[in-house]
Design a protein around this motif. Structure first.
Motif, PDB file in Angstrom:
ATOM      1  N   ASN A 194      34.357 138.486 104.144  1.00 24.98           N
ATOM      2  CA  ASN A 194      34.461 139.615 104.000  1.00 24.98           C
ATOM      3  C   ASN A 194      35.813 139.001 103.216  1.00 24.98           C
ATOM      4  O   ASN A 194      36.435 139.982 102.612  1.00 24.98           O
ATOM      5  N   MET A 195      34.827 137.527 102.652  1.00 25.73           N
ATOM      6  CA  MET A 195      36.099 137.440 101.884  1.00 25.73           C
ATOM      7  C   MET A 195      35.864 138.126 100.122  1.00 25.73           C
ATOM      8  O   MET A 195      34.624 136.787 100.030  1.00 25.73           O
ATOM      9  N   VAL A 196      36.455 138.597  99.628  1.00 26.31           N
ATOM     10  CA  VAL A 196      35.750 139.089  97.769  1.00 26.31           C
ATOM     11  C   VAL A 196      36.470 137.423  96.708  1.00 26.31           C
ATOM     12  O   VAL A 196      35.659 136.975  96.097  1.00 26.31           O
ATOM     13  N   GLY A 197      37.120 137.688  96.943  1.00 23.96           N
ATOM     14  CA  GLY A 197      38.477 135.952  95.540  1.00 23.96           C
ATOM     15  C   GLY A 197      39.286 135.395  96.461  1.00 23.96           C
ATOM     16  O   GLY A 197      40.104 137.066  97.515  1.00 23.96           O
ATOM     17  N   ILE A 198      39.757 134.510  96.145  1.00 22.74           N
ATOM     18  CA  ILE A 198      41.557 134.328  96.514  1.00 22.74           C
ATOM     19  C   ILE A 198      42.094 133.417  95.059  1.00 22.74           C
ATOM     20  O   ILE A 198      41.412 132.995  94.501  1.00 22.74           O
ATOM     21  N   GLU A 199      43.600 133.556  95.138  1.00 21.24           N
ATOM     22  CA  GLU A 199      44.010 133.291  94.101  1.00 21.24           C
ATOM     23  C   GLU A 199      45.569 132.672  95.419  1.00 21.24           C
ATOM     24  O   GLU A 199      45.728 133.171  96.109  1.00 21.24           O
ATOM     25  N   ARG A 200      45.596 131.049  94.472  1.00 20.05           N
ATOM     26  CA  ARG A 200      46.948 130.881  94.655  1.00 20.05           C
ATOM     27  C   ARG A 200      48.032 130.520  94.548  1.00 20.05           C
ATOM     28  O   ARG A 200      47.955 129.738  93.070  1.00 20.05           O
ATOM     29  N   GLU A 201      49.158 130.568  94.625  1.00 20.21           N
ATOM     30  CA  GLU A 201      50.606 130.620  94.084  1.00 20.21           C
ATOM     31  C   GLU A 201      51.496 129.642  94.316  1.00 20.21           C
ATOM     32  O   GLU A 201      51.531 130.296  95.295  1.00 20.21           O
ATOM     33  N   TYR A 202      52.137 128.806  93.717  1.00 19.22           N
ATOM     34  CA  TYR A 202      52.469 128.224  94.206  1.00 19.22           C
ATOM     35  C   TYR A 202      54.420 128.399  93.420  1.00 19.22           C
ATOM     36  O   TYR A 202      54.439 128.433  92.780  1.00 19.22           O
ATOM     37  N   ASP A 203      55.030 129.094  94.357  1.00 16.59           N
ATOM     38  CA  ASP A 203      56.257 129.304  93.783  1.00 16.59           C
ATOM     39  C   ASP A 203      57.057 128.138  93.642  1.00 16.59           C
ATOM     40  O   ASP A 203      57.729 127.908  94.782  1.00 16.59           O
ATOM     41  N   PRO A 204      57.651 127.577  92.695  1.00 14.66           N
ATOM     42  CA  PRO A 204      59.298 126.728  92.669  1.00 14.66           C
ATOM     43  C   PRO A 204      60.325 127.278  93.552  1.00 14.66           C
ATOM     44  O   PRO A 204      61.402 126.256  93.945  1.00 14.66           O
ATOM     45  N   GLU A 205      60.371 128.563  93.106  1.00 12.47           N
ATOM     46  CA  GLU A 205      61.762 129.044  93.374  1.00 12.47           C
ATOM     47  C   GLU A 205      62.390 128.541  94.780  1.00 12.47           C
ATOM     48  O   GLU A 205      62.850 128.558  95.370  1.00 12.47           O
ATOM     49  N   THR A 206      60.979 128.704  96.244  1.00 11.52           N
ATOM     50  CA  THR A 206      60.731 128.365  97.346  1.00 11.52           C
ATOM     51  C   THR A 206      61.892 126.723  97.975  1.00 11.52           C
ATOM     52  O   THR A 206      61.626 126.823  99.035  1.00 11.52           O
ATOM     53  N   ILE A 207      61.762 125.655  96.670  1.00  9.50           N
ATOM     54  CA  ILE A 207      61.600 124.817  97.016  1.00  9.50           C
ATOM     55  C   ILE A 207      63.212 124.406  97.294  1.00  9.50           C
ATOM     56  O   ILE A 207      64.265 125.159  96.585  1.00  9.50           O
ATOM     57  N   VAL A 208      63.291 123.131  98.392  1.00  6.25           N
ATOM     58  CA  VAL A 208      64.931 123.529  98.820  1.00  6.25           C
ATOM     59  C   VAL A 208      64.441 121.442  98.881  1.00  6.25           C
ATOM     60  O   VAL A 208      63.758 120.915  99.839  1.00  6.25           O
ATOM     61  N   ASN A 209      65.033 120.796  98.535  1.00  2.00           N
ATOM     62  CA  ASN A 209      65.631 119.179  98.511  1.00  2.00           C
ATOM     63  C   ASN A 209      66.310 118.800  99.067  1.00  2.00           C
ATOM     64  O   ASN A 209      66.713 117.462  98.945  1.00  2.00           O
ATOM     65  N   ARG A 210      67.378 119.235  98.996  1.00  2.00           N
ATOM     66  CA  ARG A 210      68.845 119.194  99.240  1.00  2.00           C
ATOM     67  C   ARG A 210      69.899 120.404 100.511  1.00  2.00           C
ATOM     68  O   ARG A 210      69.720 121.117  99.901  1.00  2.00           O
ATOM     69  N   ILE A 211      70.101 120.277 101.550  1.00  3.09           N
ATOM     70  CA  ILE A 211      70.473 120.829 102.530  1.00  3.09           C
ATOM     71  C   ILE A 211      72.027 120.374 102.507  1.00  3.09           C
ATOM     72  O   ILE A 211      72.108 119.675 103.393  1.00  3.09           O
ATOM     73  N   TYR A 212      72.650 121.873 102.311  1.00  2.00           N
ATOM     74  CA  TYR A 212      73.945 121.117 103.157  1.00  2.00           C
ATOM     75  C   TYR A 212      73.834 122.282 104.640  1.00  2.00           C
ATOM     76  O   TYR A 212      73.609 123.365 104.092  1.00  2.00           O
ATOM     77  N   LYS A 272      59.998 121.168 105.785  1.00  2.00           N
ATOM     78  CA  LYS A 272      58.705 122.396 105.466  1.00  2.00           C
ATOM     79  C   LYS A 272      59.631 122.852 104.311  1.00  2.00           C
ATOM     80  O   LYS A 272      59.101 123.024 103.380  1.00  2.00           O
ATOM     81  N   TRP A 273      60.785 122.862 104.019  1.00  2.00           N
ATOM     82  CA  TRP A 273      60.851 123.468 102.919  1.00  2.00           C
ATOM     83  C   TRP A 273      61.084 122.669 101.347  1.00  2.00           C
ATOM     84  O   TRP A 273      60.818 123.109  99.931  1.00  2.00           O
ATOM     85  N   LYS A 274      61.070 121.513 101.390  1.00  2.00           N
ATOM     86  CA  LYS A 274      60.889 120.181 100.414  1.00  2.00           C
ATOM     87  C   LYS A 274      58.940 120.096  99.655  1.00  2.00           C
ATOM     88  O   LYS A 274      59.956 119.668  97.840  1.00  2.00           O
ATOM     89  N   ASP A 275      58.462 121.324  99.748  1.00  2.00           N
ATOM     90  CA  ASP A 275      57.475 121.078  98.664  1.00  2.00           C
ATOM     91  C   ASP A 275      56.583 122.661  99.138  1.00  2.00           C
ATOM     92  O   ASP A 275      57.927 123.522  99.918  1.00  2.00           O
ATOM     93  N   PRO A 276      56.326 123.224  98.221  1.00  2.00           N
ATOM     94  CA  PRO A 276      56.571 124.707  97.272  1.00  2.00           C
ATOM     95  C   PRO A 276      55.804 125.479  98.031  1.00  2.00           C
ATOM     96  O   PRO A 276      55.341 124.582  99.380  1.00  2.00           O
ATOM     97  N   ILE A 277      55.731 126.266  98.440  1.00  2.00           N
ATOM     98  CA  ILE A 277      55.282 127.419  99.949  1.00  2.00           C
ATOM     99  C   ILE A 277      54.030 128.463  99.444  1.00  2.00           C
ATOM    100  O   ILE A 277      54.631 129.212  98.077  1.00  2.00           O
ATOM    101  N   PRO A 278      53.052 128.600 100.067  1.00  2.00           N
ATOM    102  CA  PRO A 278      52.176 129.077  98.729  1.00  2.00           C
ATOM    103  C   PRO A 278      51.609 130.582  99.239  1.00  2.00           C
ATOM    104  O   PRO A 278      52.175 130.966  99.830  1.00  2.00           O
ATOM    105  N   MET A 279      52.182 131.223  97.708  1.00  2.00           N
ATOM    106  CA  MET A 279      51.767 132.557  98.068  1.00  2.00           C
ATOM    107  C   MET A 279      49.826 132.669  98.109  1.00  2.00           C
ATOM    108  O   MET A 279      49.656 132.218  96.783  1.00  2.00           O
TER     109      MET A 279
END
Length: 607
Positions: A194-212, A272-279
């Motif tokens: 039932n899959m016709v097509g798929i796109e994957r997008e990595y949003d760099p705005e979701t990256i966090v590599n330092r947490i206070y 969990k946040w140090k790499d982009p979260i795909p959409m």
């Protein structure tokens, strides 16, 4: 596919059998939209007036799509087509009709209470709260909100787990539900099925590599990880920083009261946040009406398992469900699939990135401050209370005065004293002058009688002396024996009535001093509390120099906000303030000022 038109009283006025281009888009926890078109010459266009309603049902599956409000239409007329296109929003848009005028604040109330509080401000009560799967206690503040939908959607934003808003518009009043979505896989999209097509997008705005990281506490008093992290208030991933650059984030979770646990959870989130979260954007075929299998029902909010030969297999939540033309292409469906939040109880580090705990989200906290004072007072010496309202006070909710008037109270005791000399000195002589003579008059004469004996002797010698010569020789004495009783006698004096007159005169006292010597001595100590035996009949109250129209001897929760000094905007001045209570007689004033306020935690130190 059927579209029914309802008027503003929800009475059906038309069935649009000629509608085409019917579609919708449902985004999780956002306002849904829909659209349809009618031929330009269709007479039923007259029923599709703005703010009427359209109900959409999928005839193939019997699925109720929803109830939408018609917005202004778009007329398109050219050589190829002549149509009127109608755009609609879900009836949740009616929540934009109400307002939250002025300032609104709730403190430590349940989630249900806060939702119902906002719904209570609807102009027409279309919505009521149905299920509410959360019981959280947060403080919220809203001021001059145009529309209730924004404040309503903000209620669960501080939550540390997934939630979903759902609607039931098949009944009236319509029901609004706040539910916990399932974290179990409920449907599947598979390449070649039932899959016709798929796109994957990595949003760099979701990256966090330092947490206070911050935990329990407020503002500068919040728990930090410095003490267990070599004095550093953050954790970071060097490899992610090297690859993507520094992406810091302040993470707050008030549940943590120990720095060790706070640091451990920050490290788990960093992983969990140090790499982009795909959409993922997936074009799929809705084959549920053919298979009647629940696993093929691709619905908003469900966890979907995606199986692809190249991208692999992953499980994430459907965050958007869209069908652009349910008439011409009933099986075409477009989905957006986002990151899945893991279970909190399992991982102990599952806060979503958008998490905002109460104190951070609402930018402050509600506090109570009490100021007590007692003092003796009278009409000329008021009892005075000085207090300070800091600049960090965002809002003063209440400022109440409670007081009572008691008998004037004195504390007395004697004191030890030594000897000494007390000297009084006049500066000169003094003179006293009478203005005239004075006269004393007796009322009549009187008689005075005295009696006695001859010296109390039985025999008395009475000498006889003469200057003449005695023929027979010199002067001499003859002694005579007389009985003493013969000498007893009386004298009677009569005093006639008379007066005594004092002439005008003065008395003059010359300058002088008096010296008084006091020997060293002590006074015995006597302790005690002494009360005046009368109460005043009224009091006068002034706040920042302004008289309060209240004269009774006691008060409970007397509102003083109207009398506090104000700035040019009509807000209470931040800084020092003064309350004076003056009784019209001796009295003792016992008072308390209670301030409820919303404060920001800014400035200061971590001393």
């Amino acid at each position: 596919m059927s579209v029914k038109v309802l008027d503003r009283q929800f009475k059906q006025v038309a069935f649009l059998e000629n509608a085409f281009g019917i579609g919708y888009e449902k985004r999780i926890n956002e306002l849904w939209s829909a659209h349809f078109s009618l031929p330009l010459n269709d007479q039923k266009n007259e029923y599709c007036q703005p703010f009427n309603y359209a109900e959409i049902i999928d005839d193939r599956t019997g699925e109720y799509i929803g109830l939408f409000r018609i917005e202004p239409s778009l007329v398109t007329k050219d050589e190829s087509q002549q149509k009127v296109e109608y755009h609609m929003f879900h009836v949740a848009i009616t929540l934009l009709d109400g307002v939250l005028f002025d300032y609104h604040q709730t403190d430590n109330r349940t989630t249900r209470y806060n939702i119902e509080y906002i719904l209570s401000h609807q102009i027409v009560p279309h919505f009521v709260l149905g299920d509410c799967a959360f019981t959280r206690y947060f403080s919220y503040k809203f001021e001059d909100e145009n529309g209730l939908l924004g404040p309503l959607f903000s209620i669960p934003e501080p939550f540390d787990e997934d939630y979903i808003w759902e609607y039931d518009t098949t009944v009236y009043p319509w029901k609004l539900h706040l539910r916990k979505p399932s974290n179990e896989v409920e449907c599947e999209i598979r390449y070649g099925n039932n899959m016709v097509g798929i796109e994957r997008e990595y949003d760099p705005e979701t990256i966090v590599n330092r947490i206070y990281a911050k935990g329990y506490g407020e503002g500068v008093n919040a728990l930090r990880i410095d003490s267990v992290n070599n004095g550093i208030p953050y954790v970071e991933d060097a490899a992610s920083i090297q690859k993507y650059g520094l992406r810091p984030y302040i993470w707050t979770d008030k549940r943590f009261e120990k720095a060790e646990s706070l640091k451990a959870n920050a490290q788990a989130l960093l992983k969990k946040w140090k790499d982009p979260i795909p959409m993922y954007r997936i074009a799929a075929a809705d084959i549920s009406s053919l298979t009647n299998e629940d696993i093929h029902r691709l619905k908003n909010g469900r966890i979907v398992r995606v199986v692809d030969d190249e991208l692999g297999t992953f499980e994430q939540r459907i965050v958007s469900e869209k069908k652009s033309d349910m008439v011409a292409k009933p099986g075409d469906i477009q989905l957006q699939v986002g990151n899945l939040t893991e279970d909190i109880a399992t991982l102990h580090s599952d806060l979503t990135r958008r998490q905002q705990i109460n104190e951070t989200y609402s930018q402050g906290a509600t506090n109570l401050s009490n100021h007590d004072f007692e003092d003796n007072a009278d009409a000329n010496h008021p009892a005075v209370l000085r207090f300070y309202l800091p600049d960090e006070m965002v809002r003063i909710n209440k400022l109440y005065l409670t007081f009572e008037t008691d008998y004037f109270r004195a504390y007395s005791k004697s004191a030890k004293a030594g000897g000494g000399v007390v000297k009084s000195t006049s500066s000169g002589g003094g003179q006293t002058t009478s203005s005239g003579g004075g006269q004393t008059t007796s009322s009549g004469g009187g008689t005075s009688t005295t009696s006695g004996q001859a010296n109390g002797y039985a025999v008395t010698l009475i000498p006889y002396l003469t200057d003449e010569a005695i023929p027979s020789g010199s002067s001499h004495v003859h002694g005579v024996v007389v009985d003493a009783a013969d000498l007893d006698h009386w004298h009677t004096v009569n005093i006639s009535p008379h007066t005594h007159t004092v002439a005008n005169h003065t008395h003059t006292v010359s300058a002088h001093t008096h010296d008084i010597n006091l020997e060293p001595h002590t006074h015995p100590l006597e302790y005690g509390i002494y009360k005046h035996n009368e109460l005043p009949t009224q009091v006068s109250i002034k706040v920042d120099g302004q008289t309060v129209p209240y004269t009774s001897l006691s008060a409970e929760n007397l509102d003083l906000i109207p009398y506090l000094a104000k700035d040019s905007q009509g807000n209470v001045v931040r800084g020092p303030h003064r309350i004076e209570i003056s009784p019209n007689d001796l009295a003792r004033i016992s008072a308390q000022v209670m301030v409820q306020f919303f404060i920001q935690s800014r400035g200061g130190t971590r001393a």
